[in-house]
Design an enzyme around this catalytic site. Structure first.
Site, PDB file in Angstrom:
ATOM      1  N   THR A  13      34.968  46.470  40.235  1.00 25.16           N
ATOM      2  CA  THR A  13      34.489  45.276  40.316  1.00 25.16           C
ATOM      3  C   THR A  13      34.783  45.222  41.070  1.00 25.16           C
ATOM      4  O   THR A  13      35.382  45.866  42.197  1.00 25.16           O
ATOM      5  CB  THR A  13      35.171  44.163  40.015  1.00 25.16           C
ATOM      6  OG1 THR A  13      35.557  44.182  38.521  1.00 25.16           O
ATOM      7  CG2 THR A  13      35.352  42.555  40.722  1.00 25.16           C
ATOM      8  N   ARG A  38      32.809  35.933  27.773  1.00 22.17           N
ATOM      9  CA  ARG A  38      34.499  36.281  28.291  1.00 22.17           C
ATOM     10  C   ARG A  38      33.961  35.642  30.146  1.00 22.17           C
ATOM     11  O   ARG A  38      33.410  36.357  30.432  1.00 22.17           O
ATOM     12  CB  ARG A  38      34.401  37.456  28.173  1.00 22.17           C
ATOM     13  CG  ARG A  38      36.078  38.175  28.922  1.00 22.17           C
ATOM     14  CD  ARG A  38      36.004  38.669  29.138  1.00 22.17           C
ATOM     15  NE  ARG A  38      36.816  38.932  30.012  1.00 22.17           N
ATOM     16  CZ  ARG A  38      37.288  39.691  31.120  1.00 22.17           C
ATOM     17  NH1 ARG A  38      36.122  40.094  31.987  1.00 22.17           N
ATOM     18  NH2 ARG A  38      38.054  40.565  31.942  1.00 22.17           N
ATOM     19  N   GLY A  96      35.922  36.906  33.481  1.00 18.57           N
ATOM     20  CA  GLY A  96      37.650  37.608  33.930  1.00 18.57           C
ATOM     21  C   GLY A  96      37.975  36.652  34.918  1.00 18.57           C
ATOM     22  O   GLY A  96      37.806  35.351  35.621  1.00 18.57           O
ATOM     23  N   ASP A  97      38.931  37.247  36.089  1.00 17.01           N
ATOM     24  CA  ASP A  97      39.752  36.455  36.759  1.00 17.01           C
ATOM     25  C   ASP A  97      38.616  36.562  38.101  1.00 17.01           C
ATOM     26  O   ASP A  97      38.421  35.795  38.891  1.00 17.01           O
ATOM     27  CB  ASP A  97      41.036  38.129  37.066  1.00 17.01           C
ATOM     28  CG  ASP A  97      40.350  39.316  37.990  1.00 17.01           C
ATOM     29  OD1 ASP A  97      39.274  39.869  36.749  1.00 17.01           O
ATOM     30  OD2 ASP A  97      40.749  39.984  38.378  1.00 17.01           O
ATOM     31  N   GLY A 124      40.373  45.107  37.549  1.00 17.07           N
ATOM     32  CA  GLY A 124      41.394  45.456  36.974  1.00 17.07           C
ATOM     33  C   GLY A 124      41.017  44.390  35.801  1.00 17.07           C
ATOM     34  O   GLY A 124      40.087  43.429  35.720  1.00 17.07           O
ATOM     35  N   GLY A 169      41.207  41.372  33.941  1.00 17.31           N
ATOM     36  CA  GLY A 169      40.700  40.145  34.901  1.00 17.31           C
ATOM     37  C   GLY A 169      41.749  39.536  33.638  1.00 17.31           C
ATOM     38  O   GLY A 169      43.052  38.732  34.928  1.00 17.31           O
TER      39      GLY A 169
HETATM   40  N1  ASP Z   1      38.515  41.885  36.957  1.00 16.16           N
HETATM   41  C1  ASP Z   1      37.304  41.970  36.344  1.00 16.16           C
HETATM   42  C2  ASP Z   1      37.081  41.420  34.546  1.00 16.16           C
HETATM   43  O1  ASP Z   1      38.185  41.750  34.082  1.00 16.16           O
HETATM   44  C3  ASP Z   1      36.717  44.172  35.702  1.00 16.16           C
HETATM   45  C4  ASP Z   1      36.760  44.740  36.750  1.00 16.16           C
HETATM   46  O2  ASP Z   1      37.726  44.964  37.884  1.00 16.16           O
HETATM   47  O3  ASP Z   1      37.563  45.992  36.197  1.00 16.16           O
HETATM   48  O4  ASP Z   1      36.197  41.234  34.646  1.00 16.16           O
END
Ligand code: ASP
Length: 333
Positions: free
Chosen positions: A194, A222, A224-225, A246, A248
């Site tokens: 991200t 879905r 994420g964060d 990472g 989320g």
């Molecule tokens: N943080 C992102 C999510 O969970 C994905 C990522 O950064 O790897 O969607």
């Protein structure tokens, strides 16, 4: 503007905002961005910052730059969900705690600008799915077909063979690929990166932006964060700002970036603040954490930057008046 005058202005602006003596170490303007592609993203943002532009415009420009690029992890070329549909998440936050976000947005090239439009023209913070797309279309954005990047298309094809849902990092694979390597799925395909950006402008104001196609092969719907204020991004103009990349779900559980900024408020350095947030995730489930990657990146009001990740491999780019350079985040493991 010549460099000397520029640097002086930066320091002076900071002193004015803080209302105390000149702090010659103040680093502003400044922009930081996650991962190696952060270098190019920073350059796009810097065009605004170096001419005295607002941090908010800078972070939006940086995010738009990567959304325009065919990239495995951001924009319409990003990884699809498990049904093969590319859905985009983004958020933006300014120095006055104004914020806007979109989740699960389809077929719109610049989710970051839709997020900004929500922030500036509606009483809401977050629009999702079809409603977000409808809002975008009513506000001058046009529909575009996703064009999977080579990386995303081949990873999806490979994934379809097993359709295994659990996204697990292959630590061995990552080690073999060196310290600046991105993280990988168990089958060797690339995991997600991200784009999160944080900037401080010549007036000393902070802003941040996040844009992503989300976790690869996620369940349709879905989020994420990344589109959640306080998880993927948080800005507090008094103390600092933080962003994350990472897994989320783990970041949401601890309100990750809000937590990092609260640690900044308590006086911790950006790196220590990120480390404490990582430790919070690891503590909840140390065994699971071994298989996870989460990285936090933060800047404080003085323009000091720092990051910390669960696993090695999290890098970020820093652009100040002297250079645009990659840094390796320290890690828990
Ligand atoms: N943080 C992102 C999510 O969970 C994905 C990522 O950064 O790897 O969607």
């Amino acid at each position: 503007m010549d460099r000397k005058k520029f640097l002086k202005l930066g320091t002076f602006a900071f002193a004015g905002i803080q209302g105390h003596s000149l702090l010659t170490t103040a680093e502003m303007p400044l922009v930081v961005a996650t991962w190696e592609s952060g270098l190019k993203v920073n350059s796009a943002a810097w065009k605004w910052l170096e001419t005295g532009g607002r941090a908010l415009d800078a972070v939006e420009a940086g995010a738009r730059f990567i959304e325009d690029t065919i990239d495995c992890c951001v924009g319409l070329g990003g990884f699809p969900d498990r049904d093969g549909i590319v859905t985009l998440d983004a958020c933006i936050m300014d120095e006055n705690a104004n914020c806007g976000a979109v989740a699960g947005l389809e077929q719109i090239k610049h989710p970051i600008s839709v997020a900004r439009k929500i922030m500036e023209t509606t009483p809401h913070v977050l629009l999702v799915g079809q409603g977000a797309q409808q809002f975008a279309l009513e506000n001058g954005f046009s529909k575009e077909k996703p064009e999977l990047s080579g990386d995303a298309a081949s990873a999806y094809k490979k994934w379809l063979k097993k359709s295994k849902y659990e996204p697990v990092i292959n630590i061995e694979n990552k080690k073999q690929n060196g310290p600046f390597a991105p993280h990988f799925f168990e089958d060797g395909s690339l995991n997600h990166d991200t784009m999160g950006l944080l900037a401080i402008d010549l007036k000393g104001n902070l802003s941040g932006a996040v844009t992503t196609s989300g976790m690869a092969f996620k369940l349709h719907g879905r989020a994420g964060d990344s589109p959640i204020i306080g998880a993927g991004l948080f800005v507090d103009n008094e103390y600092g700002a933080a962003t994350s990349s990472g897994m989320g779900e783990e970041v949401i559980r601890i309100c990750g970036t809000h937590l990092v900024v609260e640690f900044l408020r308590q006086g911790l350095s950006p790196e220590m603040a990120c480390k404490k947030a990582v430790e919070r995730i690891v503590k909840r489930d140390p065994k699971k954490a071994k298989e996870l990657q989460v990285g936090f990146l933060a800047i404080n009001k003085q323009g000091v930057h720092g990051a910390f990740a669960i696993q090695p491999g999290f890098v970020y780019a820093v652009h100040n008046s002297k250079e645009n350079k990659l840094f390796r985040a320290p890690s828990y493991f």
